[in-house]
Design a protein around this motif. Structure first.
Motif, PDB file in Angstrom:
ATOM      1  N   LEU A   1       0.850  -1.226   0.161  1.00 17.20           N
ATOM      2  CA  LEU A   1       0.006   0.144  -0.061  1.00 17.20           C
ATOM      3  C   LEU A   1       0.828   1.284   0.042  1.00 17.20           C
ATOM      4  N   LEU A   2       2.046   1.266   0.773  1.00 22.15           N
ATOM      5  CA  LEU A   2       2.881   2.437   0.760  1.00 22.15           C
ATOM      6  C   LEU A   2       3.471   2.667  -0.575  1.00 22.15           C
ATOM      7  N   LEU A   3       4.061   1.548  -1.140  1.00 19.74           N
ATOM      8  CA  LEU A   3       4.692   1.835  -2.463  1.00 19.74           C
ATOM      9  C   LEU A   3       3.714   2.203  -3.525  1.00 19.74           C
ATOM     10  N   PHE A   4       2.559   1.794  -3.372  1.00 23.76           N
ATOM     11  CA  PHE A   4       1.443   1.861  -4.590  1.00 23.76           C
ATOM     12  C   PHE A   4       0.943   3.349  -4.374  1.00 23.76           C
TER      13      PHE A   4
ATOM     14  N   LEU B   1       2.711   6.149  -3.050  1.00 24.71           N
ATOM     15  CA  LEU B   1       3.956   6.819  -3.567  1.00 24.71           C
ATOM     16  C   LEU B   1       3.892   6.789  -5.065  1.00 24.71           C
ATOM     17  N   ALA B   2       3.891   5.732  -5.692  1.00 30.55           N
ATOM     18  CA  ALA B   2       3.723   5.593  -7.255  1.00 30.55           C
ATOM     19  C   ALA B   2       2.606   6.377  -7.661  1.00 30.55           C
ATOM     20  N   THR B   3       1.445   6.158  -7.018  1.00 30.87           N
ATOM     21  CA  THR B   3       0.348   6.887  -7.525  1.00 30.87           C
ATOM     22  C   THR B   3       0.315   8.387  -7.412  1.00 30.87           C
ATOM     23  N   ILE B   4       1.012   8.914  -6.266  1.00 30.94           N
ATOM     24  CA  ILE B   4       1.145  10.342  -5.952  1.00 30.94           C
ATOM     25  C   ILE B   4       1.841  10.879  -7.074  1.00 30.94           C
ATOM     26  N   VAL B   5       3.066  10.358  -7.303  1.00 29.15           N
ATOM     27  CA  VAL B   5       4.004  10.798  -8.771  1.00 29.15           C
ATOM     28  C   VAL B   5       3.102  10.839  -9.901  1.00 29.15           C
TER      29      VAL B   5
ATOM     30  N   LEU C   1      -2.270  -1.306 -11.422  1.00 26.26           N
ATOM     31  CA  LEU C   1      -2.903  -1.909 -10.155  1.00 26.26           C
ATOM     32  C   LEU C   1      -2.310  -3.427  -9.988  1.00 26.26           C
ATOM     33  N   PRO C   2      -2.232  -4.433 -10.767  1.00 28.87           N
ATOM     34  CA  PRO C   2      -1.749  -5.706 -10.678  1.00 28.87           C
ATOM     35  C   PRO C   2      -0.432  -5.817 -10.406  1.00 28.87           C
ATOM     36  N   GLN C   3       0.429  -4.853 -10.452  1.00 28.92           N
ATOM     37  CA  GLN C   3       1.909  -4.854 -10.081  1.00 28.92           C
ATOM     38  C   GLN C   3       1.828  -4.827  -8.610  1.00 28.92           C
ATOM     39  N   PHE C   4       0.846  -4.526  -7.922  1.00 27.24           N
ATOM     40  CA  PHE C   4       1.001  -4.323  -6.209  1.00 27.24           C
ATOM     41  C   PHE C   4      -0.037  -5.368  -5.784  1.00 27.24           C
ATOM     42  N   VAL C   5      -0.564  -6.265  -6.549  1.00 25.30           N
ATOM     43  CA  VAL C   5      -1.313  -7.319  -6.202  1.00 25.30           C
ATOM     44  C   VAL C   5      -0.716  -8.636  -6.085  1.00 25.30           C
TER      45      VAL C   5
ATOM     46  N   LEU D   1      -9.832  -3.697  -5.526  1.00 25.73           N
ATOM     47  CA  LEU D   1     -10.674  -2.713  -5.038  1.00 25.73           C
ATOM     48  C   LEU D   1     -10.255  -1.718  -3.724  1.00 25.73           C
ATOM     49  N   ALA D   2      -9.325  -2.407  -3.153  1.00 26.83           N
ATOM     50  CA  ALA D   2      -8.530  -1.561  -1.897  1.00 26.83           C
ATOM     51  C   ALA D   2      -7.636  -0.609  -2.506  1.00 26.83           C
ATOM     52  N   LEU D   3      -6.745  -1.101  -3.580  1.00 27.13           N
ATOM     53  CA  LEU D   3      -5.928  -0.374  -4.280  1.00 27.13           C
ATOM     54  C   LEU D   3      -6.509   0.735  -5.063  1.00 27.13           C
ATOM     55  N   GLY D   4      -7.734   0.366  -5.620  1.00 34.48           N
ATOM     56  CA  GLY D   4      -8.391   1.431  -6.290  1.00 34.48           C
ATOM     57  C   GLY D   4      -9.000   2.614  -5.305  1.00 34.48           C
ATOM     58  N   GLY D   5      -9.305   2.300  -4.115  1.00 35.74           N
ATOM     59  CA  GLY D   5      -9.784   3.017  -3.496  1.00 35.74           C
ATOM     60  C   GLY D   5      -8.753   3.944  -2.825  1.00 35.74           C
ATOM     61  N   VAL D   6      -7.399   3.723  -2.655  1.00 29.09           N
ATOM     62  CA  VAL D   6      -6.284   4.484  -2.311  1.00 29.09           C
ATOM     63  C   VAL D   6      -6.186   5.428  -3.685  1.00 29.09           C
ATOM     64  N   PHE D   7      -6.189   4.920  -4.739  1.00 27.97           N
ATOM     65  CA  PHE D   7      -6.078   5.659  -5.998  1.00 27.97           C
ATOM     66  C   PHE D   7      -7.058   6.863  -5.937  1.00 27.97           C
ATOM     67  N   ILE D   8      -8.281   6.455  -5.838  1.00 33.45           N
ATOM     68  CA  ILE D   8      -9.499   7.537  -5.995  1.00 33.45           C
ATOM     69  C   ILE D   8      -9.159   8.386  -4.692  1.00 33.45           C
ATOM     70  N   ALA D   9      -8.988   8.062  -3.575  1.00 36.13           N
ATOM     71  CA  ALA D   9      -8.848   9.003  -2.370  1.00 36.13           C
ATOM     72  C   ALA D   9      -7.472  10.088  -2.544  1.00 36.13           C
ATOM     73  N   LEU D  10      -6.530   9.629  -3.241  1.00 32.70           N
ATOM     74  CA  LEU D  10      -5.357  10.365  -3.572  1.00 32.70           C
ATOM     75  C   LEU D  10      -5.629  11.220  -4.687  1.00 32.70           C
ATOM     76  N   GLY D  11      -6.419  10.821  -5.560  1.00 32.15           N
ATOM     77  CA  GLY D  11      -6.765  11.411  -6.794  1.00 32.15           C
ATOM     78  C   GLY D  11      -7.617  12.671  -6.565  1.00 32.15           C
ATOM     79  N   LEU D  12      -8.807  12.265  -5.454  1.00 35.12           N
ATOM     80  CA  LEU D  12      -9.736  13.594  -4.962  1.00 35.12           C
ATOM     81  C   LEU D  12      -8.833  14.726  -4.391  1.00 35.12           C
ATOM     82  N   VAL D  13      -7.800  14.369  -3.640  1.00 33.27           N
ATOM     83  CA  VAL D  13      -6.972  15.254  -2.959  1.00 33.27           C
ATOM     84  C   VAL D  13      -5.959  16.068  -3.895  1.00 33.27           C
ATOM     85  N   SER D  14      -5.498  15.247  -5.030  1.00 32.97           N
ATOM     86  CA  SER D  14      -4.666  16.029  -6.163  1.00 32.97           C
ATOM     87  C   SER D  14      -5.605  16.916  -6.785  1.00 32.97           C
ATOM     88  N   ASP D  15      -6.471  16.365  -7.463  1.00 29.62           N
ATOM     89  CA  ASP D  15      -7.464  16.957  -8.613  1.00 29.62           C
ATOM     90  C   ASP D  15      -8.285  18.201  -7.994  1.00 29.62           C
TER      91      ASP D  15
END
Length: 212
Positions: A7-10, A12-16, A133-137, A149-163
């Motif tokens: 989750l941490l690696l995902f 960080l990669a998502t933020i970038v 996503l599959p790279q972190f599954v 679904l869990a990784l997608g939720g993290v992606f969406i949460a970070l996306g809401l903040v960034s966007d």
């Protein structure tokens, strides 16, 4: 569920990836400049509701079918491009309010629906999710769909903040530019051009690589 390390690696990669403006960010910025903070934040919500559709589709395996089918991919791609072109032309032809010369604002519900449709019809989002996503599954860590679904939720949460940050920044910039008397007209043409540009980019550069 994904491990804490995954989750941490995902994250960080998502933020970038998220901090680099892409088509969704340009759409959100155009909406924010066009109609202010509320429209921008509603666009953010619509875009990420569209992302929810992609994440659920990926968890159910539907995205893999889309990625494997040239015909299905192109159908979604051209539908999304056509919708963006429609939004661009509609913006360019939009009526001006008779009282102050500014564009007639679109209802927030319509803006939400447009943003959601734009992202649902964006096959690049689907391919990003199915490739990233599959790279972190880890199948050994439990249910693969639940991990997606869990990784997608993290992606969406970070996306809401960034966007959301982009939306607020663009709305603030537009508020200052409105002191310029010609800004409403320039704003309308600029927003329309962004939508048309995104539509042309989706149609001309979004083709899926053909398998040999």
């Amino acid at each position: 569920m994904p491990s804490a390390h995954a989750l941490l690696l995902f994250s960080l990669a998502t933020i970038v990836l998220l901090v680099v403006p892409g088509p969704s960010v340009l759409f959100i910025v155009a909406r924010s400049m066009d109609q202010g903070r509320s429209a921008g934040l509603v666009s953010v919500a619509g875009v990420h509701c569209g992302t929810i559709v992609h994440v659920v589709a990926a968890a159910l395996g539907v995205t893999a079918i889309l990625a494997a089918s040239e015909t299905a991919f192109d159908a979604v791609r051209y539908a999304g491009a056509a919708y963006l072109l429609y939004l661009g032309v509609r913006t360019l032809l939009r009526r001006q309010a008779a009282t102050d010369g500014e564009p007639v604002p679109a209802p927030l519900g319509r803006i939400f629906a447009q943003a959601m449709v734009v992202n649902v019809l964006n096959p690049k989002t689907a391919l990003f999710i199915v490739a990233f996503l599959p790279q972190f599954v880890d199948p050994a860590a439990g249910s693969v769909p639940l991990q997606v679904l869990a990784l997608g939720g993290v992606f969406i949460a970070l996306g809401l903040v960034s966007d959301g940050t982009y939306a607020l920044g663009a709305a603030r910039a537009a508020a200052r530019l409105r002191r310029w008397s010609r800004f409403p007209s320039v704003q309308r043409y600029a927003s329309g051009a962004v939508y048309i540009g995104l539509g042309l980019a989706a149609a001309l550069t979004g083709s899926r690589p053909r398998s040999s």
